[in-house]
Design an enzyme around this catalytic site. Structure first.
Site, PDB file in Angstrom:
ATOM      1  N   HIS A  20       0.834  -1.197   0.000  1.00 40.39           N
ATOM      2  CA  HIS A  20       0.000   0.000   0.000  1.00 40.39           C
ATOM      3  C   HIS A  20       0.875   1.254   0.000  1.00 40.39           C
ATOM      4  O   HIS A  20       1.781   1.384   0.807  1.00 40.39           O
ATOM      5  CB  HIS A  20      -0.915  -0.022   1.221  1.00 40.39           C
ATOM      6  CG  HIS A  20      -1.926   1.060   1.224  1.00 40.39           C
ATOM      7  ND1 HIS A  20      -2.346   1.659   2.375  1.00 40.39           N
ATOM      8  CD2 HIS A  20      -2.613   1.664   0.214  1.00 40.39           C
ATOM      9  CE1 HIS A  20      -3.249   2.583   2.083  1.00 40.39           C
ATOM     10  NE2 HIS A  20      -3.420   2.607   0.777  1.00 40.39           N
ATOM     11  N   ALA A 129       4.931  12.073 -21.349  1.00 42.30           N
ATOM     12  CA  ALA A 129       4.126  10.844 -21.288  1.00 42.30           C
ATOM     13  C   ALA A 129       4.661   9.983 -20.145  1.00 42.30           C
ATOM     14  O   ALA A 129       5.316   8.963 -20.353  1.00 42.30           O
ATOM     15  CB  ALA A 129       4.177  10.106 -22.620  1.00 42.30           C
TER      16      ALA A 129
END
Length: 139
Positions: A20, A129
């Protein structure tokens, strides 16, 4: 043979090890990758595979809680920016959560890549990008 969507063993292994809030970068062919960060190089030639192809495969396998994008993409690559936002909206619906989108300067973005678990390099050759994906939990 693996039945899942990710056949690349390095990417599959990296995603399976994420905890997490750990981060994973998907980038274009030009982003400098720190020597201290694991590099998974998918680039074959200019544009192959594209940023969106790599991102699509990664996000099919990875639970995403937040995304960090360089502010400059809005001005210098607006078409990809819109495509990216649409992809993240669709991913939210598929995952059933809200994905927080954070913007930062390109310089700060490059510094943050050093903290990521890995950088996956696409063959994309369009400006800005790049995305940092923050891992969520599936429960």
């Amino acid at each position: 043979m693996k039945k899942g969507t990710v056949l690349n063993s390095d990417i599959s292994s990296m995603i399976s090890r994420l905890g997490h809030t750990d981060t994973l970068v998907v980038c274009d062919a030009g982003l400098p990758i720190p020597k201290s960060t694991t590099r998974i190089d998918m680039a074959l030639t200019q544009g192959v595979p594209s940023f969106m192809q790599v991102l699509g495969v990664v996000t099919n396998e990875m639970q995403v809680e937040a995304a960090i994008i360089a502010e400059e993409i809005k001005q210098h690559n607006p078409q990809l920016h819109e495509t990216l936002l649409t992809h993240l909206e669709q991913l939210q619906k598929h995952q059933g959560n809200t994905i927080e989108i954070r913007y930062t300067t390109h310089e700060q973005f490059k510094q943050q890549t050093a903290e990521s678990q890995a950088v996956i390099r696409s063959g994309e050759c369009s400006p800005y990008a790049n995305i940092i994906l923050c891992a969520g939990v599936t429960f």
